[in-house]
Scaffold this motif. Structure first.
Motif, PDB file in Angstrom:
ATOM      1  N   GLU A 104       0.916  -1.287  -0.172  1.00 48.98           N
ATOM      2  CA  GLU A 104      -0.013  -0.150  -0.164  1.00 48.98           C
ATOM      3  C   GLU A 104       0.897   1.132   0.066  1.00 48.98           C
ATOM      4  OE1 GLU A 104      -3.689   1.934  -0.398  1.00 48.98           O
ATOM      5  OE2 GLU A 104      -3.350  -0.164  -0.220  1.00 48.98           O
ATOM      6  N   GLN A 105       2.155   1.321   0.730  1.00 49.28           N
ATOM      7  CA  GLN A 105       2.922   2.358   0.679  1.00 49.28           C
ATOM      8  C   GLN A 105       3.378   2.597  -0.837  1.00 49.28           C
ATOM      9  OE1 GLN A 105       6.313   2.102   3.189  1.00 49.28           O
ATOM     10  NE2 GLN A 105       4.975   1.609   5.173  1.00 49.28           N
ATOM     11  N   LYS A 106       3.643   1.672  -1.663  1.00 48.81           N
ATOM     12  CA  LYS A 106       3.974   1.944  -2.961  1.00 48.81           C
ATOM     13  C   LYS A 106       2.885   2.803  -3.669  1.00 48.81           C
ATOM     14  CE  LYS A 106       6.835  -2.246  -3.352  1.00 48.81           C
ATOM     15  NZ  LYS A 106       6.928  -3.314  -3.918  1.00 48.81           N
ATOM     16  N   LEU A 107       1.375   2.321  -3.588  1.00 46.07           N
ATOM     17  CA  LEU A 107       0.477   2.983  -4.113  1.00 46.07           C
ATOM     18  C   LEU A 107       0.257   4.274  -3.808  1.00 46.07           C
ATOM     19  CD1 LEU A 107      -2.134   0.293  -3.902  1.00 46.07           C
ATOM     20  CD2 LEU A 107      -0.947   0.781  -5.988  1.00 46.07           C
ATOM     21  N   LEU A 108       0.506   4.680  -2.287  1.00 45.37           N
ATOM     22  CA  LEU A 108       0.478   6.044  -1.784  1.00 45.37           C
ATOM     23  C   LEU A 108       1.540   7.000  -2.506  1.00 45.37           C
ATOM     24  CD1 LEU A 108      -0.437   4.969   2.066  1.00 45.37           C
ATOM     25  CD2 LEU A 108      -1.823   6.745   0.512  1.00 45.37           C
ATOM     26  N   LEU A 109       2.483   6.607  -2.580  1.00 48.97           N
ATOM     27  CA  LEU A 109       3.537   7.451  -2.989  1.00 48.97           C
ATOM     28  C   LEU A 109       3.238   7.890  -4.553  1.00 48.97           C
ATOM     29  CD1 LEU A 109       6.793   5.408  -1.690  1.00 48.97           C
ATOM     30  CD2 LEU A 109       5.963   7.984  -1.214  1.00 48.97           C
ATOM     31  N   VAL A 110       2.433   7.389  -5.172  1.00 43.17           N
ATOM     32  CA  VAL A 110       2.397   7.738  -6.527  1.00 43.17           C
ATOM     33  C   VAL A 110       0.777   8.320  -6.770  1.00 43.17           C
ATOM     34  CG1 VAL A 110       4.047   6.250  -7.478  1.00 43.17           C
ATOM     35  CG2 VAL A 110       1.845   5.474  -7.388  1.00 43.17           C
ATOM     36  N   GLU A 111       0.141   8.382  -5.692  1.00 43.98           N
ATOM     37  CA  GLU A 111      -1.272   8.669  -5.557  1.00 43.98           C
ATOM     38  C   GLU A 111      -1.303  10.126  -5.754  1.00 43.98           C
ATOM     39  OE1 GLU A 111      -5.281   8.191  -3.059  1.00 43.98           O
ATOM     40  OE2 GLU A 111      -3.682   6.804  -2.693  1.00 43.98           O
ATOM     41  N   ASN A 112      -2.456  10.618  -6.572  1.00 41.20           N
ATOM     42  CA  ASN A 112      -2.769  12.160  -6.863  1.00 41.20           C
ATOM     43  C   ASN A 112      -3.822  12.484  -6.035  1.00 41.20           C
ATOM     44  OD1 ASN A 112      -0.921  12.611  -8.883  1.00 41.20           O
ATOM     45  ND2 ASN A 112      -2.022  11.472 -10.306  1.00 41.20           N
ATOM     46  N   PHE A 113      -3.762  13.558  -5.282  1.00 44.79           N
ATOM     47  CA  PHE A 113      -4.767  13.997  -4.319  1.00 44.79           C
ATOM     48  C   PHE A 113      -5.488  15.318  -4.899  1.00 44.79           C
ATOM     49  CE2 PHE A 113      -1.664  11.290  -1.848  1.00 44.79           C
ATOM     50  CZ  PHE A 113      -2.537  10.830  -1.145  1.00 44.79           C
ATOM     51  N   PRO A 114      -6.701  15.330  -4.560  1.00 41.10           N
ATOM     52  CA  PRO A 114      -7.347  16.611  -5.015  1.00 41.10           C
ATOM     53  C   PRO A 114      -6.933  17.859  -4.348  1.00 41.10           C
ATOM     54  CG  PRO A 114      -8.881  15.317  -3.488  1.00 41.10           C
ATOM     55  CD  PRO A 114      -7.582  14.534  -3.848  1.00 41.10           C
ATOM     56  N   ALA A 115      -7.104  18.947  -4.837  1.00 41.99           N
ATOM     57  CA  ALA A 115      -6.739  20.249  -4.342  1.00 41.99           C
ATOM     58  C   ALA A 115      -7.368  20.635  -3.033  1.00 41.99           C
ATOM     59  CB  ALA A 115      -6.883  21.450  -5.420  1.00 41.99           C
TER      60      ALA A 115
END
Length: 244
Positions: A104-115
């Motif tokens: 899951e850490q790998k996914l979080l590091l490339v996740e785009n979050f809304p403004a």
């Protein structure tokens, strides 16, 4: 809670090295006794119950002697709790310990979050104060969310701060202990989950391991942890100290 398989590859080495330095698991239903003179007063007796494994009891020599416990021995849970009771040891009440698995850490590091979710700074003091004034008192007491913590993130709806997560470095470790509050009228819409994931991603980028704790009977908090990408690692309990 869904139990993960008994493996030391689910979480980072930081988690295992701190909590379970030995890969040798006690038998189910038993505790291994660890005597450690360096334990602080607040953790002079400490129980750890990892998932898929027997438990570990760590305690200082004086209490071990009083309870008749020997280092490296394994003892049945019922016998252990009776020995602690006779030695006058009362436990504080268990917490769940959650950490983010490696996958899951790998996914979080490339996740785009809304403004709408971003890091908060001292410049956000006014909106944070408005948030605190409308948050339930019980949530403020339990979650320990503060603007001056090491890392703080918030979710905004129409420029109103509706969810806040903050982290502080825990007990001199490389763990970032997390608290999260979402205003009641904004719950169930994913704002808390987005806030948690955003702050965890930032902590990862800064080299800290995110830690989420809650009491086992706080079902909504445990569900938020899992929805945000955490997995249950263990139950953890410590000695209850006199308030005086």
């Amino acid at each position: 809670m869904t139990e993960p398989p008994s493996s030391r590859s689910i979480f980072t080495d930081q988690v295992y090295d701190y909590w379970q330095p030995s890969s040798d698991c006690p038998s189910s239903g038993t505790y291994r006794v660890i005597i450690d003179a360096k334990l602080p007063v607040t953790r002079s007796v400490m129980l750890l119950d990892p998932l898929g494994c027997g438990g570990f009891l760590s305690l200082v020599p004086a209490i071990a002697q009083r309870a008749g416990l020997e280092a490296d021995s394994e003892i049945a849970a019922s016998t252990l709790f009776e020995k602690l009771r006779l030695a006058g040891v009362e436990l504080n009440g268990a917490d769940y310990l959650f950490y983010v698995p490696l996958a899951e850490q790998k996914l979080l590091l490339v996740e785009n979050f809304p403004a709408t979710v971003r890091q908060l700074t001292p410049k956000d003091a006014a909106v944070f104060e408005a948030f605190v004034l409308t948050a339930p008192e019980v949530d403020l007491d339990e979650a320990f969310v503060e603007l001056d913590h090491w890392l703080v993130f918030g979710y905004f709806v129409d420029e109103r701060l509706v969810s806040v997560a903050s982290m502080y470095v825990w007990n001199g470790t490389s763990f970032a202990d997390l608290g999260i509050i979402t205003l009641p009228q904004f719950r169930g819409r994913g704002f808390g989950r987005q806030t948690v994931r955003a702050i965890v991603a930032q902590a990862l980028k800064q080299g800290l391991e995110s830690q989420y704790r809650c009491q086992p009977d706080n079902i909504s908090s445990a569900r938020l942890a899992e929805a945000s990408g955490f997995s249950l690692f263990a139950k953890w309990d410590v000695i209850k100290l006199d308030e005086d």
